[in-house]
Enzyme design. Structure first.
Site, PDB file in Angstrom:
ATOM      1  N   GLY A  10      14.721   6.444  27.848  1.00 39.81           N
ATOM      2  CA  GLY A  10      15.692   7.448  28.288  1.00 39.81           C
ATOM      3  C   GLY A  10      15.189   8.874  28.348  1.00 39.81           C
ATOM      4  O   GLY A  10      14.020   9.127  28.666  1.00 39.81           O
TER       5      GLY A  10
ATOM      6  N   SER B   7      26.227  16.624  22.674  1.00 43.46           N
ATOM      7  CA  SER B   7      26.921  16.058  23.825  1.00 43.46           C
ATOM      8  C   SER B   7      28.206  16.835  24.050  1.00 43.46           C
ATOM      9  O   SER B   7      28.762  17.420  23.116  1.00 43.46           O
ATOM     10  CB  SER B   7      27.263  14.592  23.554  1.00 43.46           C
ATOM     11  OG  SER B   7      28.233  14.118  24.468  1.00 43.46           O
TER      12      SER B   7
ATOM     13  N   TYR C 133      31.722   9.013  17.015  1.00 45.00           N
ATOM     14  CA  TYR C 133      30.640   9.555  17.847  1.00 45.00           C
ATOM     15  C   TYR C 133      30.853  11.056  18.070  1.00 45.00           C
ATOM     16  O   TYR C 133      29.927  11.863  17.872  1.00 45.00           O
ATOM     17  CB  TYR C 133      30.587   8.827  19.201  1.00 45.00           C
ATOM     18  CG  TYR C 133      29.528   9.373  20.133  1.00 45.00           C
ATOM     19  CD1 TYR C 133      28.174   9.228  19.834  1.00 45.00           C
ATOM     20  CD2 TYR C 133      29.874  10.045  21.305  1.00 45.00           C
ATOM     21  CE1 TYR C 133      27.189   9.732  20.677  1.00 45.00           C
ATOM     22  CE2 TYR C 133      28.895  10.556  22.156  1.00 45.00           C
ATOM     23  CZ  TYR C 133      27.556  10.399  21.838  1.00 45.00           C
ATOM     24  OH  TYR C 133      26.581  10.909  22.669  1.00 45.00           O
TER      25      TYR C 133
END
Length: 297
Positions: A30, A155, A180
């Site tokens: 990734g 994120s 998360y």
């Protein structure tokens, strides 16, 4: 992405990293691997820190072939085990004369409930506590190598996160998406706190949203989430595009005097209100030190 960033020209830089040493966690796949390829092309010595050594060795071969730089190696690091983190850091501190850039890139995403070797909920354990401890253990070498940078991949999901100080390990109830988001909010708060503690050392810190990137992190998504990703896939990034903001934070000369900020699409952007809460950041810092049995003032 912020609307103003949609029309910005793609970022690129000829900046070289000859003579610099970089550690990237989770770089066998990734955006981590694409970051490793880019920084290798710039002449850096790149150490990829991975749990699966077979995959890591294959990635090293690919990074060397793509970059033409054979100063690339892999070392074992399991961020879900503090013993492994300590062993890895000891090896780096022993073998490396300097560490100019640490990229906290590895992560797990919306996985079923599980615990790390030390009993932490897997997402907060790997995404936040693992990198918190790793940074702590490598910090003297990083300071000695200043000017140096610490880049943590967060994120946009941090925006929906809350830090559950009284149930950080989700033992009372577990929602994989909430866990998360909590871990990603922790990344931004950690970067903010760290910047304050490193003032005047020549070490700067950055957190970032890489964009919605098509990676194998999506493997734990449920049916409806997978459908949603299919619908938005034309607007998502591939791994090369997803790595750009990490690379920007690691090499852009203009960022040398910026620290503690949050970035998206190779530009500074504002994180959520909770991500700017210094009182929450301090409480998380204290809790993290307590959970890891370390003293980090």
């Amino acid at each position: 992405m912020p609307f103003s960033n949609m029309f910005r020209a793609a970022w690129s830089s000829e900046e070289r990293l000859d003579g610099k040493t970089v550690v990237i966690t989770g770089a066998n796949t990734g955006i981590g691997k694409e970051t490793a390829i880019d920084l290798s092309k710039r002449g850096a010595r790149v150490i990829i820190a991975c749990r699966d050594m077979e995959k890591a060795k294959a990635a090293v071969k690919e990074i060397i072939e793509s970059s033409g730089n054979d100063n690339v190696l892999c070392k074992k690091l399991d961020l879900s085990d503090t013993k492994s983190i300590r062993e890895f850091a000891e090896g780096i501190n022993q073998d490396e004369a300097k560490l100019n850039i640490l990229i906290n890139n590895a992560g797990v995403m919306v996985c079923p409930y599980g615990k790390t070797a030390d009993g932490f909920e897997m997402q907060i354990g790997v995404n936040h506590l693992g990198h918190f401890l790793l940074t702590y253990l490598l910090l003297d070498l990083i300071k000695k190598s200043a000017p140096a940078r610490i880049v943590t991949v967060s994120s946009l999901a941090h925006s929906w996160g809350s830090i559950y100080l009284d149930d950080i390990n989700s033992e009372k109830s577990y929602d994989k998406s909430k866990a998360y988001s909590q871990s990603k909010l922790a990344n931004v708060l950690f970067t903010r706190s760290l910047a304050k503690r490193l003032e005047g050392t020549g070490v700067t810190t950055y957190s970032l949203h890489p964009g919605v990137v098509q990676t194998d992190l999506f493997r734990h998504l449920n049916g409806p989430q997978r459908c949603f990703m299919k619908v938005v896939s034309p607007f998502t990034k591939n791994s090369v595009q997803g790595a750009q903001t990490t690379i920007y934070c690691a090499v852009e000369p203009k960022l040398a005097n910026e620290t503690g900020g949050y970035y998206s699409d190779c530009a500074p952007t504002s994180p959520s209100r909770k991500a700017k809460n210094d009182e929450l950041a301090q409480k998380l810092w204290d809790l993290s030190c307590n959970m890891l049995s370390i003293t980090w003032d």
